[in-house]
Design an enzyme around this catalytic site. Structure first.
Site, PDB file in Angstrom:
ATOM      1  N   THR A  70       0.831  -1.208   0.000  1.00 25.46           N
ATOM      2  CA  THR A  70       0.000   0.000   0.000  1.00 25.46           C
ATOM      3  C   THR A  70       0.866   1.260   0.000  1.00 25.46           C
ATOM      4  O   THR A  70       0.639   2.184  -0.793  1.00 25.46           O
ATOM      5  CB  THR A  70      -0.931   0.001   1.229  1.00 25.46           C
ATOM      6  N   HIS A 200       4.455 -10.046   2.593  1.00 27.31           N
ATOM      7  CA  HIS A 200       3.542 -11.049   3.169  1.00 27.31           C
ATOM      8  C   HIS A 200       2.760 -11.828   2.110  1.00 27.31           C
ATOM      9  O   HIS A 200       2.021 -12.740   2.443  1.00 27.31           O
ATOM     10  CB  HIS A 200       2.616 -10.424   4.221  1.00 27.31           C
ATOM     11  N   THR A 236      13.611   4.969  10.910  1.00 26.09           N
ATOM     12  CA  THR A 236      14.447   3.806  11.222  1.00 26.09           C
ATOM     13  C   THR A 236      13.846   2.575  10.574  1.00 26.09           C
ATOM     14  O   THR A 236      12.642   2.342  10.654  1.00 26.09           O
ATOM     15  CB  THR A 236      14.568   3.639  12.756  1.00 26.09           C
ATOM     16  N   CYS A 323     -13.962  -6.818   1.293  1.00 18.13           N
ATOM     17  CA  CYS A 323     -15.324  -6.523   1.741  1.00 18.13           C
ATOM     18  C   CYS A 323     -16.358  -7.026   0.756  1.00 18.13           C
ATOM     19  O   CYS A 323     -16.603  -6.423  -0.270  1.00 18.13           O
ATOM     20  CB  CYS A 323     -15.514  -5.033   1.963  1.00 18.13           C
TER      21      CYS A 323
HETATM   22  C1  LIG Z   1      -2.101  -7.137  -0.984  1.00 13.10           C
HETATM   23  C2  LIG Z   1      -2.036  -6.182  -2.105  1.00 13.10           C
HETATM   24  C3  LIG Z   1      -1.666  -4.833  -1.905  1.00 13.10           C
HETATM   25  C4  LIG Z   1      -1.429  -4.261  -0.523  1.00 13.10           C
HETATM   26  O1  LIG Z   1      -0.237  -4.714   0.034  1.00 13.10           O
HETATM   27  P1  LIG Z   1      -0.033  -4.554   1.615  1.00 13.10           P
HETATM   28  O2  LIG Z   1       1.383  -4.973   1.840  1.00 13.10           O
HETATM   29  O3  LIG Z   1      -1.019  -5.459   2.268  1.00 13.10           O
HETATM   30  O4  LIG Z   1      -0.237  -3.117   1.934  1.00 13.10           O
HETATM   31  C5  LIG Z   1      -1.582  -4.011  -3.004  1.00 13.10           C
HETATM   32  N1  LIG Z   1      -1.826  -4.475  -4.237  1.00 13.10           N
HETATM   33  C6  LIG Z   1      -2.172  -5.741  -4.480  1.00 13.10           C
HETATM   34  C7  LIG Z   1      -2.409  -6.196  -5.879  1.00 13.10           C
HETATM   35  C8  LIG Z   1      -2.292  -6.637  -3.423  1.00 13.10           C
HETATM   36  O5  LIG Z   1      -2.657  -7.903  -3.661  1.00 13.10           O
END
Ligand SMILES: *Cc1c(COP(=O)(O)O)cnc(C)c1O
Length: 378
Positions: A70, A200, A236, A323
């Site tokens: 994000t 993740h 940091t 959602c």
């Molecule tokens: C999961 C996802 C994000 C957001 O990544 P985060 O590390 O959870 O903020 C953005 N774009 C896509 C396509 C995703 O699948």
């Protein structure tokens, strides 16, 4: 639990956790410090940057660690806009981007006077490069198209779009969060100037990701303060997280080299088993598809109700986006590929990882068949 929601997040792999743990404990030095403990953290950070850059086909100097996908998306869009607003205010993106891109575009429209074109996609979720070409005008400063869609798994024609943006001298960003570590990606081959990734989604920890910024791209700092991340992202560093991201990138790179096709074969097995249930249809592309993505509509079934039953039977899946509960509007991605609202509300996403087994897929398919037929019978 049969975990089939790897597009939402993945399990941290034991090797990743093992490499992270010392950095929560005795190896706590601030990477900016000059004494030994600082140097050790700094060296570990460099090694992680090297590993992540290798998976992206980039130089380590072009990898900037962030708090996740994000932040990387926000950084790319907002900073590119601010850097180039004298040249123009037009951004081109697609209707099926992740909210991290869509909401940021809306923010730029509302607060900074950006003009944004949201390109449509075809029934498989593909953006046509010719439409990108046609949408570019003299005041276009940025094109942002995701590498792979997080709901329906469609792989976009990034290379073709990259040729066009290069030709026209327009910056090109791709949200590669779903694709990074899943399919081979090389920033030079793709022709992208910026690329977002998140740990993740590839068995790394949550809360860490990166933005690739090609050398020479006029995109500056997003967070202001200290001189971390080559003066472009102050604060940091999340040392344990970044170390974990590095290890996860290395492991994903090894899997890509092995290229055994196992995950895609299990995906196809699951698709095959689900399509054998009456009234089931596949969304997205049958060929240009992430190796771990299955997205299907069950006619006459409420996805929400099905997911609750599946949860009770130990299967974790989702309705495509975060959602999807009854009162909220149906997925913007499913709407964009032309699915009627009714079908969109009957749609479930099952996402695999390299850890998924054939037994799990066969068991999940059997349970889904049973529950769908039971729900229809009521
Ligand atoms: C999961 C996802 C994000 C957001 O990544 P985060 O590390 O959870 O903020 C953005 N774009 C896509 C396509 C995703 O699948």
């Amino acid at each position: 639990m049969i975990y089939l929601d790897n597009a939402a997040t993945t399990r941290v792999s034991p090797e990743v956790l093992r490499e992270m743990l010392p950095f929560f404990g005795e190896d706590f030095g601030n990477p900016s410090a000059l004494y030994r403990a600082g140097r050790e953290s700094r060296n570990a950070l460099s090694a992680a940057r090297e590993r992540v850059s290798r998976l992206a086909g980039a130089s380590p100097r072009e990898i900037f660690f962030t708090s996740g996908g994000t932040e990387a998306d926000n950084w790319a869009l907002i900073s590119a806009f601010l850097a180039l607003r004298d040249k123009g205010n037009h951004i081109i993106t697609t209707k099926i981007e992740h909210p991290a891109v869509l909401r940021t575009c809306e923010y730029l429209e509302k607060t900074c006077g950006a003009r944004v074109t949201y390109l449509p996609v075809d029934r498989e979720g593909l953006v046509r490069p010719e439409e990108v070409q046609a949408a570019i005008s003299p005041d276009t400063i940025l094109v942002s198209v995701m590498t792979a869609n997080n709901e329906i798994g469609t792989l976009e024609p990034i290379r073709e779009i990259g040729k066009i943006t290069r030709d026209r001298g327009v910056l090109f960003h791709t949200d590669a969060v779903q694709a990074f570590g899943q399919i081979p990606l090389a920033v030079d081959e793709l022709g992208v100037d910026m690329m977002s990734a998140s740990a993740h989604k590839l068995h790394g920890p949550k809360g860490v990701g990166c933005l690739f910024i090609r050398r020479g791209t006029p995109v500056r700092a997003f967070l202001h303060g200290g001189s971390q991340e080559y003066n472009r992202r102050a604060g940091t560093e999340n040392v344990p997280g970044i170390i974990g991201f590095g290890k996860a990138a290395e492991l994903a790179g090894n899997r890509l080299v092995r290229n055994d096709g196992r995950e895609a074969a299990l995906r196809d097995l699951l698709i095959h088993e689900l399509l054998a249930i009456p009234g089931v249809s596949l969304n997205g592309s049958s060929v240009r598809r992430l190796p771990g993505n299955v997205n299907v509509s069950f006619s006459g079934i409420s996805a929400e109700a099905l997911l609750i039953v599946l949860d009770q039977r130990g299967i974790a899946a989702s309705a495509g986006s975060a959602c999807a509960s009854g009162s909220l509007s149906p997925s913007h991605v499913l709407t964009a590929i032309g699915l009627p609202e009714e079908a969109a509300r009957s749609t479930v996403r099952l996402s695999l990882s390299d850890e998924t087994t054939e037994e799990e897929i066969r068991e999940a398919a059997g349970i889904i068949r049973e529950e769908v037929l039971r729900m229809r019978g009521r």
